[in-house]
Structure formats: C-alpha cells, structure tokens
Design an enzyme around this catalytic site. Structure first.
Site, PDB file in Angstrom:
ATOM      1  N   HIS A   4       0.696  -0.943  -0.017  1.00 27.73           N
ATOM      2  CA  HIS A   4      -0.213  -0.040  -0.013  1.00 27.73           C
ATOM      3  C   HIS A   4       0.865   1.354  -0.017  1.00 27.73           C
ATOM      4  CE1 HIS A   4      -4.191  -1.608   1.208  1.00 27.73           C
ATOM      5  NE2 HIS A   4      -3.437  -2.638   0.510  1.00 27.73           N
TER       6      HIS A   4
ATOM      7  N   HIS B 140      -2.182 -12.483  -2.106  1.00 27.28           N
ATOM      8  CA  HIS B 140      -3.344 -13.132  -1.208  1.00 27.28           C
ATOM      9  C   HIS B 140      -2.952 -14.869  -0.971  1.00 27.28           C
ATOM     10  CE1 HIS B 140      -6.549 -10.027  -2.914  1.00 27.28           C
ATOM     11  NE2 HIS B 140      -5.636  -9.667  -2.020  1.00 27.28           N
TER      12      HIS B 140
END
Length: 715
Positions: free
Chosen positions: A92, A256
C-alpha cells in the site's frame, strides 16, 4: 496600564476563511514551495545516500526478521506472524503510484501523512508502522521510513519462504504531505461519483476506482459481487500502475497467498481514522469497540477471508483452491460480499484459535482471475507451473515497489539486482573519452556557426530536458530519447522542425567523437542562451557538465514513454486541446513536476517567450520587438498599462489603449503573470529598470537546473 482583554482567544494562525475558500479557482502556487528546507529537520547538509552507506544492512534485516514472529499483546500477529500485514503495508506504500503523472508511490514515505495514513484502504496499517518504530529508532537516519516500509515487505516475504528479486534503497523521506497529488474530487470516503465518465472510464490521472482505495473495490464494482465486471476496473487500475495482465495475476495471487482480511464485526465498531482520532490516541486510528478490538476481533476491510492453508508460508494454494472448488456468494460477519467454497472441507487455519479450521474463502476480485478469459489462461498456467508463478510474482513485486525510483543509478545497497529491466528506462554505459574544456569550447564554436537559430537551439534542449518528472524520476535529457519514438513524433516538439535541428546536431556530434548527442543537445541549448544574453548586453557562461549517454530504441519502451507526452506545456505555450482544467493551472502542474519554485517558473516562462521557444513557432506571448534576445521584455510589456487585453477566438489580444491597434496576442498562461497577484509581484522584479542582469542570471540558473534534473551522477 492597559486593561486586560476579557475576550476569549478564539483564533490561531492559519484559521479563518482562507483565500482558497474565497476564490477556489486561485492558482495553487504554494504547491511549488513544498518540501523546502524549512520543513526538513535534517538540514541542507544531510546526505541520505552517504548515511545509507553507513547502515549495517544485514543487521537491520536480521532485526526485521526477528520482529516477524515477536507478537505484541497490543496488536497480536495473525497466525503468530506479522509477515502478511507487513506485505500489505509495503504494497500500500508503493501502490499509490500512477503512470499518468508519475505521482504517488512509496518513494517519499508518504504513507506516514494525510490523506494516505487515514485512507479506508489503509485501515490498521498504522499498527504496522508502530511495530516498526523501535527498529527505525535504533537505526535512525541511516534508513528512511520510505526505504524501511518497502524493505520490511521484502523481509516479510523472505521470512515466509519466498525468494524475492532484490531490493534497492535510496528513497529519501519528506516531512509533509504531497499536496500536489490529485486523488480525486469526491468528498466522501469510498465514493466513485466524480471519477468516471462514459462506460466506467476512469479519469486521468487517477488510478484507484474509489476515493480512499489503493486499487479496486474487492467486492466488485459498486460492491456488486460480480467478478467478471470487476475485470475492467482491475485492468484499468493496475494498468495505470504500468502492470500488464500477467503482472496483475501474479500480484493478486501472490499477495493473497499470505494472511487474511479482517471483518469480524460490522464496521460501525471502528473508531475514527488517525487524522480524526483524539489527541490521546497518539496518531493511531480505527480503535475498535468490538471485543478485544484486535486479534480474532479485528475489523479492517469488513471482509473475513483467508485464502490458503499456509497463510504465513509461500505456496501455490491460491490457484489450487481457485480452480479446485466451486464458489458461492456469502457475507462476512461485517456484511461484506465474499465467496465461500461449496461443499469444501474445513482446511483453512484460524488466525488466533489453535486447532480451529475454516472453509476456503475468496474475494470477488480473486474470482475474476478465474472467470475473465484472459486472466484465466494466465492463472491456469501458474497453477501448472508454480515456479513460473513465483518468478512472475518476484518480478512484479520488485516492479511495484521500485517503479517510482527512477533510473538504476539511484539504487543503493547490497541487494540491487544485476539484471537490467526495460521499465527502468536503462541507459548504456559511457564509452566516449571525457571531453576537456578545450573540446567543449571547440564544439560550442561549431554550434554557434551551424546556422541554427537561438530559438531552434533553445527549443530543442527544452524539449529534451523538460520531460523530467520529479515524482517517478523519469524523463530528462540523458539518453537523448528526443530522437527516438515516441518523443520525436510528439506534436509539442514540432516534429518536422525537430528532425532538421537534430540532423545538424548529430552531424556535429559524430564529427567531434567525444560527445553524446544528449550532451550536444544540452550544450547547444546553452549556446543559444549565451548568444541571447550577449545580445542583451550581459556576458554569461551557461554551466555545462558532460557525461550524458545516448539510449537506443531497444532501451526505450514506447508505450511507457507515451505517458510523458505533454498534454500541456505552458513554458512553450503548448496545449494539446481544450480540457476541463484552465491551462495556467497546468503550467503550475508542469512546474511542480519539474521541481521548480514559483520564481524559477516565472523567469523561465519569461525567458523562453522572448527566445522564441514556443511550440510550432507560435507568437502568443512573445512580447518583444527583439526575439532571440534574452531581455525581460515579456514582463515589461505585459505590465504596461498602455495595453488593454480582450479575449478573441480562444486567445487574448493586447491593444494600444489609445489607438486600439493590436500589439500582442497571448494565452491564459501569459496573462496569468499579470493577473495573479503573486506572479505579478514576481514579474515586477524583472520588469523593473534594474531587472535585466538579475533576469539573465536567474534564467541561466533555472535553465541549468532543468537541464540537469536527471543527472544523478552529479549529486
């Protein structure tokens, strides 16, 4: 004795109604004053590259590795391992980068500041940075926050059994928010109503689909739960970060493979974000009222998803599960749309309850990798070739976390990969002998005698150097990519005229045998400036530092470099077409990308106008009877009250106030220097009777700065 006032003190500096409140369309010139020495506690003498060299790099990595499993009671680690949340933190930090303007990204440590520190998509990342503080405190200024955030993500991956592609330091911290970045016009978090046009076409330069998201809504467009519809948003968002389909699949699946999403309860339990939290929270936000507020009770995204059987270990489970199971749309405890494997065994470990198992779960945007035909092909290839997947993720992760660092010469540290990558805008090694002062003087004389005009010399050098972008450190004169596709064909560069000038300069370059064309272009621009200054009665030498090289077409990604094409360049009075943003604001935008101050922007515009550097030879703003002479005539004539201005056919006509005879034509950019109070104040300095010499010296200083913006070898 004065009577003490009984009135309460209700006002503080900076309070009250601001100029921007009164006049929302006012030029944001303060954006050109960001990150000045006044905001930097380390002082002008601080050299981060030198400090980084003193860093015990591998001791730092060892400390980071130990942190991964050092779970703290105040924020317990999922699965006993902080690795997944540190991967998210690094992702991020870097993932705000966008190709359109080169802004965003992890290169300045902006995740520490508003608005990013309080974006809904960054919920609870504040805890990750607090976990890092003891290590940052230990190593001090030898590692920036910007570097530490990314390096921690790398170490996290390595601690979970993944082999990364490498790491480069060199990201220098800033000390205030980047207010120049346009994140969108919405005034509500997660809103989308002001960033799309037509068939869900995302406005430039935005990359995220929602205000406050890094990428896309994990529940699908408008939380629809439609994985196929999500494909368009995913491609748009990741594509604007310079990622292709294979990199998109690798990044989503790779990210993920680790950790979980948190949605233990409705989001109404979350407290305010860090910037809205009370003083006693000390910069931490999203304090949860649900249960313990952390661990098994954590509320972050509102989704409650764990993808793999080994959430703290690299595996191919993501693709195994994606294709092995059929999926049904369900809801998280927070009410968010997610997917659960039908009739699947409970094989997924709980993050905090030993021995407890859960069914596999996925996000809507995960299933996109199965239902979109092109994504599915890549996903099945990775399913069958785990090593290929690992390599693709390693490379995509390195690109994600280093895309905004600029050329490889800026990379620091012992783990810089040797492989040269096209997206790094590579340059060849220097092979020519270093020219001496006599060589430079000889070439300058030949340039002066070449028949090229001041306007041609100056315009060509500006076209080459002014592609630089301070955000991602791309562009600039080094490489002489001005002669290559796509730059040679850009409308702003007047291709036909450019080809003639480059042909002449290339002939001189080849005859010299000691200069790259990149150097010749810059030197020629300096010759033009010197000639123009001399004609104005000011003798001055434009500084020149040889050492540039010439890139090849094979080293130039045409599609990637297309993002550097100017939509507007007010310095050349060039505008590609009508748009929603006034062109004078686009001038400030361009100046900010060039890291210019307001005075530097002002003197460059005034100088380039009288030197005749306008795109296409336009006469707009050429307020002088002596074109090609470096005078402050632009400012003198603009501020002359004997001239009155009226709009006419998309431009402005300047007429004699008494006779009505037309004297000049101008664009909005030109008139801004007389209309805007701050710019007018700067213009008055150069329009004054004693302004000539200062004008030339200031112009040469600003010109030299632009010519050398990409010369990291000179630092």
């Amino acid at each position: 004795m004065a009577t003490e006032s009984k009135c309460p003190f209700n006002h503080a500096a900076g309070g009250g109604t601001t100029n921007q409140d009164w006049w929302p369309s006012q030029l944001r010139l303060e954006l050109l004053n960001q990150h000045s020495s006044k905001s930097d506690p380390l002082g002008a003498g601080f050299d981060y590259a030198e400090e980084f060299k003193k860093l015990d790099y591998f001791a730092l990595k060892k400390d980071l590795l130990a942190l991964m499993t050092d779970s703290q009671d105040w924020w317990p680690a999922d699965f006993g391992h902080y690795g997944p949340q540190f991967v998210r933190m690094a992702w991020h930090a870097a993932g705000t980068y966008r190709t359109a303007d080169g802004r965003g990204g992890g290169g300045r440590g902006q995740q520490r500041f508003a608005p990013l520190n309080s974006w809904p998509d960054n919920v609870n990342i504040d805890k990750s940075r607090r976990l890092l503080w003891p290590i940052k405190q230990k190593y001090g200024q030898r590692i920036s926050w910007a570097d530490l955030l990314i390096l921690t993500g790398n170490v996290a991956l390595e601690s979970m059994g993944f082999r990364t592609f490498g790491f480069a330091g060199g990201r220098e911290d800033v000390w205030e928010p980047d207010n120049d970045v346009n994140w969108g016009n919405e005034t509500t978090w997660l809103a989308t109503d002001k960033r799309f046009t037509g068939d869900r076409d995302l406005d430039q330069p935005l990359a995220a689909t929602h205000m406050g998201l890094i990428y896309v809504n994990p529940e699908g467009p408008n939380a629809s739960g439609d994985p196929l519809a999500a494909a368009k948003d995913i491609r748009a968002t990741f594509g604007r970060m310079a990622m292709d389909d294979e990199e998109i699949v690798a990044l989503i699946a790779g990210g993920h493979t680790f950790g979980k999403a948190h949605g233990a309860a409705p989001e109404s339990h979350k407290g305010p974000e860090p910037e809205g939290a009370p003083l006693e929270a000390q910069g931490l936000g999203w304090t949860s009222s649900f249960g313990s507020g952390h661990g098994k009770d954590t509320v972050s995204s509102g989704l409650e998803v764990t993808w793999t059987t080994t959430p703290a270990r690299w595996s191919n489970d993501f693709f195994e599960h994606l294709f092995k199971f059929e999926w049904e749309l369900t809801q998280s405890p927070a009410g968010a749309k997610q997917w659960t494997a039908k009739d699947a065994p409970e094989i997924i470990p709980d993050a905090h309850v030993p021995g407890k198992k859960l069914k596999p779960t996925m996000l809507t945007t995960d299933l996109t990798l199965r239902v979109d035909p092109e994504f599915e092909k890549i996903s099945r290839r990775f399913l069958d070739n785990p090593q290929g997947f690992a390599d693709a993720f390693a490379r995509a992760w390195f690109k994600l976390t280093h895309r905004d660092m600029g050329p490889k010469v800026r990379y620091l540290g012992p783990e810089v990969p040797k492989e040269e990558l096209l997206w790094q805008d590579p340059l060849p090694p220097a092979t020519l002998p270093a020219p001496n002062a006599a060589d430079v003087a000889e070439l300058k004389a030949k340039i002066a005698a070449s028949g090229l005009t001041v306007a041609q010399l100056v315009a060509t050098a500006w076209a080459s150097a002014s592609t630089f972008r301070g955000g991602d450190k791309r562009g600039g004169a080094n490489g002489a990519r001005l002669r290559l596709a796509p730059q040679k064909d850009w409308e702003a560069n007047t291709p036909g005229e450019l080809a003639k000038v480059l042909a002449t300069l290339e002939t001189l370059q080849k005859a010299s045998g000691k200069f790259s064309l990149a150097d010749v272009i810059v030197l020629a621009g300096g010759v033009g400036v010197e000639q123009a200054a001399k004609a104005a009665g000011v003798g001055i030498e434009v500084p020149f530092a040889p050492g540039r090289v010439d890139a090849t077409q094979e080293q130039t990604d045409v599609e990637s470099f297309a993002f550097l094409e100017p939509v507007a360049d007010g310095f050349r009075n060039y505008f590609k077409g009508p748009g929603s943003v006034p062109v004078e604001h686009l001038l400030v935008d361009k100046a900010q990308l060039l890291t210019l101050t307001a005075p530097e922007m002002t003197v460059l515009v005034g100088g380039l106008r009288v030197l005749g550097a306008n795109a296409g030879g336009s006469r707009h703003g050429v307020f002088t009877d002596r074109p090609g002479v470096l005078t402050p005539d632009f400012f003198v004539n603009l501020l002359d009250m004997r001239t009155t201005w009226q709009p006419a056919n998309g431009v402005y006509e300047g007429k004699d106030r008494q006779t009505g005879q037309q004297k000049w034509t101008a664009t909005r950019v030109d008139l801004a220097f007389g209309s805007n109070a701050v710019l007018r104040a700067l213009a008055e300095v150069y329009a004054s009777a004693d302004g000539q010499t200062k004008f030339v010296h200031d112009f040469v200083a600003a010109w030299t700065k632009v010519m050398n913006l990409d010369r990291y070898d000179l630092a």
